[in-house]
Motif scaffolding. Structure first.
Motif, PDB file in Angstrom:
ATOM      1  N   UNK A   1      53.502  52.578  34.708  1.00 34.71           N
ATOM      2  CA  UNK A   1      54.336  53.504  35.572  1.00 34.71           C
ATOM      3  C   UNK A   1      53.796  53.723  36.923  1.00 34.71           C
ATOM      4  N   UNK A   2      52.474  53.869  36.990  1.00 41.07           N
ATOM      5  CA  UNK A   2      51.847  54.024  38.371  1.00 41.07           C
ATOM      6  C   UNK A   2      52.077  53.055  39.419  1.00 41.07           C
ATOM      7  N   UNK A   3      51.992  51.784  38.666  1.00 45.14           N
ATOM      8  CA  UNK A   3      52.301  50.440  39.651  1.00 45.14           C
ATOM      9  C   UNK A   3      53.567  50.567  39.914  1.00 45.14           C
ATOM     10  N   UNK A   4      54.675  51.020  39.045  1.00 44.61           N
ATOM     11  CA  UNK A   4      56.131  51.104  39.752  1.00 44.61           C
ATOM     12  C   UNK A   4      56.228  52.191  40.574  1.00 44.61           C
ATOM     13  N   UNK A   5      55.449  53.312  40.761  1.00 43.52           N
ATOM     14  CA  UNK A   5      55.531  54.520  41.739  1.00 43.52           C
ATOM     15  C   UNK A   5      54.656  54.234  42.828  1.00 43.52           C
ATOM     16  N   UNK A   6      53.859  53.263  42.877  1.00 43.77           N
ATOM     17  CA  UNK A   6      53.082  52.872  43.809  1.00 43.77           C
ATOM     18  C   UNK A   6      53.455  51.449  44.338  1.00 43.77           C
ATOM     19  N   UNK A   7      54.383  51.215  44.852  1.00 43.93           N
ATOM     20  CA  UNK A   7      54.711  49.825  45.349  1.00 43.93           C
ATOM     21  C   UNK A   7      54.377  49.225  46.490  1.00 43.93           C
ATOM     22  N   UNK A   8      54.035  48.046  46.555  1.00 39.83           N
ATOM     23  CA  UNK A   8      53.611  47.563  47.834  1.00 39.83           C
ATOM     24  C   UNK A   8      52.232  47.066  47.770  1.00 39.83           C
ATOM     25  N   UNK A   9      51.786  45.750  47.877  1.00 36.78           N
ATOM     26  CA  UNK A   9      50.391  45.297  48.065  1.00 36.78           C
ATOM     27  C   UNK A   9      49.466  45.314  46.662  1.00 36.78           C
TER      28      UNK A   9
ATOM     29  N   UNK B   1      49.197  68.041  45.813  1.00 36.08           N
ATOM     30  CA  UNK B   1      49.790  68.365  46.796  1.00 36.08           C
ATOM     31  C   UNK B   1      49.867  67.072  47.933  1.00 36.08           C
ATOM     32  N   UNK B   2      49.127  66.307  47.875  1.00 37.84           N
ATOM     33  CA  UNK B   2      48.912  65.316  48.762  1.00 37.84           C
ATOM     34  C   UNK B   2      50.148  64.134  48.754  1.00 37.84           C
ATOM     35  N   UNK B   3      50.966  64.131  49.782  1.00 35.25           N
ATOM     36  CA  UNK B   3      52.327  63.373  49.768  1.00 35.25           C
ATOM     37  C   UNK B   3      52.059  61.885  49.414  1.00 35.25           C
ATOM     38  N   UNK B   4      51.110  61.369  49.693  1.00 33.09           N
ATOM     39  CA  UNK B   4      50.672  60.103  49.495  1.00 33.09           C
ATOM     40  C   UNK B   4      50.170  59.665  47.950  1.00 33.09           C
ATOM     41  N   UNK B   5      49.955  60.596  47.174  1.00 32.98           N
ATOM     42  CA  UNK B   5      49.301  60.769  45.704  1.00 32.98           C
ATOM     43  C   UNK B   5      50.445  60.778  44.788  1.00 32.98           C
TER      44      UNK B   5
ATOM     45  N   UNK C   1      47.167  56.249  44.353  1.00 35.07           N
ATOM     46  CA  UNK C   1      47.375  56.799  45.668  1.00 35.07           C
ATOM     47  C   UNK C   1      47.522  55.493  46.622  1.00 35.07           C
ATOM     48  N   UNK C   2      48.118  55.679  47.758  1.00 37.65           N
ATOM     49  CA  UNK C   2      48.550  54.410  48.750  1.00 37.65           C
ATOM     50  C   UNK C   2      47.304  54.523  49.628  1.00 37.65           C
TER      51      UNK C   2
END
Ligand SMILES: CC(C)(COP(=O)(O)OP(=O)(O)OC[C@H]1O[C@@H](n2cnc3c(N)ncnc32)[C@H](O)[C@@H]1OP(=O)(O)O)[C@@H](O)C(=O)NCCC(=O)NCCS
Length: 171
Positions: A117-125, A66-70, A88-89
């Motif tokens: 796939x997780x790296x693609x979905x969590x861009x930046x840094x 449910x967490x929007x950043x996960x 998560x971010x």
């Protein structure tokens, strides 16, 4: 959950073995965001993949989902969930907080494909993660995908149970 594209293998009839290259998937594997109705099957996968004290129970999975950043992604083969990854971010980038592949489906590239796939979905840094020091299989996988040991926490998983922070620099 938003922000994902379900990816399927570019050629599920290919005869060549899986190359492990980023952006490709093992044959017949699909990776995409978990749906609410997938969560009980993911909890079951957690129990198969981890010792009891490390498996995420259903309540934790619902909370994370449910967490929007996960981001919670699943790998499916023939309609069955064979792996999952949760990330998560965080302030300085992104973090992998859980990666699991069904014991019957290991060493087929599924863990690697989930991590990409997780790296693609969590861009930046940079990407960071914590892994048990003695988890040689997972550490080998992470190293192969570009993660490096950063620091050790001697009691992260409990008294006398060390963990190591790993980082993948992404510029
Ligand atoms: C760690 C885990 C996710 C790996 O998944 P997987 O689908 O088997 O991984 P892959 O097939 O993508 O492995 C890629 C490479 O990583 C390395 N590797 C993976 N598992 C390994 C193991 N048990 N021993 C040694 N190397 C291993 C190998 O180099 C492998 O390539 P190869 O099979 O061509 O030799 C899986 O074993 C698992 O779910 N373990 C229990 C949960 C866990 O420890 N999660 C990680 C900590 S959160």
């Amino acid at each position: 959950m938003v922000g994902f594209q379900t990816r399927s293998h570019p050629d599920s009839h290919q005869a060549d073995p899986y190359s492990g290259a980023p952006g490709t998937l093992p044959a017949k594997l699909e990776i995409g965001p978990a749906r609410a109705r997938d969560l009980p099957a993911i909890a079951s996968l957690q129990r198969r993949a981890f010792p009891p004290r490390l498996a995420y129970p259903l309540g934790t999975l619902v909370f994370l989902w449910m967490l929007p950043w996960t981001r919670l992604l699943v790998a499916r083969r023939n309609g069955m969930i064979v792996g999952c990854v949760i990330g998560d971010r965080v302030l300085e980038g992104s973090r992998i907080i859980n990666l699991a592949v069904d014991p019957a489906a290991r060493r087929q590239g599924i863990g690697s494909a989930l991590l990409y796939a997780a790296e693609d979905a969590l861009p930046g840094g940079d990407m960071t993660l914590m892994v048990q020091t003695g988890n040689t299989g997972a550490r080998a996988l992470y190293r192969r995908l570009g993660y490096e040991d950063e620091s050790e926490n001697p009691n992260y998983y409990g008294p006398g149970r060390p963990g190591v922070w790993m980082r993948k620099r992404r510029g």
